[in-house]
Motif scaffolding. Sequence first.
Motif, short mmCIF file in Angstrom:
data_model
loop_
_atom_site.label_atom_id
_atom_site.label_comp_id
_atom_site.label_asym_id
_atom_site.label_seq_id
_atom_site.Cartn_x
_atom_site.Cartn_y
_atom_site.Cartn_z
N PRO A 157 6.10 5.35 3.53
CA PRO A 157 7.41 5.87 3.13
C PRO A 157 7.39 7.28 2.54
N ASN A 206 7.40 10.51 13.47
CA ASN A 206 7.65 10.45 12.03
C ASN A 206 8.53 9.25 11.69
N LEU A 263 7.39 6.08 9.34
CA LEU A 263 8.09 5.81 8.08
C LEU A 263 8.18 4.31 7.78
N SER A 314 1.16 12.62 4.65
CA SER A 314 1.43 11.59 3.65
C SER A 314 0.37 11.73 2.56
#
Length: 179
Positions: A109, A101, A105, A55
């Motif tokens: 995001p 994952n 999320l 991320s």
Amino acid sequence: MITAQAKDSFERIFRKAAQARLPVDSSDICEIVPLADACEGSTKDTQVVVLTISSIVFRLLLILHFDENDGTRGYYLQGDDERPFQEAFLEICNLCCGAMNQELLHYFPDLGMSTPYVLSARCLPHLHELKPGFVQSYAITLNGSAQLAATVCVCAYAPVDFVADMSAVEETSGELELF
């Protein structure tokens, strides 16, 4: 910096994913216990499957350690001698990382996930060079026959703080429901 509650959340997300995706059958017993060191239990033949979830604020490495021995081969191939072991095992590893994952999320995001790759476990002592904010290793036993290990390593590029809500009802997909 990774807060204590974020570290706890990463650990709970890993445990949930491992218990759901590493067993071949949902009725199989999946025992997970913490290890003191990522190299504990490794032999000269131990290999690792490395998957990455990235991320903007962190990079998580899910490292699954395995020896391609009779117990592990037998458990994951279930008598299917036509299919290569690594193909079957990499698929399982990918499903485990995918479950992590999906859970992450909810809080981040902007995630990307790598494809799995296999390395020698001799690379594990070098994890500290990534300057991780969180590293935890686990011994995993599946139905008493397959012995694996896992390491979750998280490197933060900005402060990471979240609390994973693991009480939510799990959604299903691809299954038929009968009413």
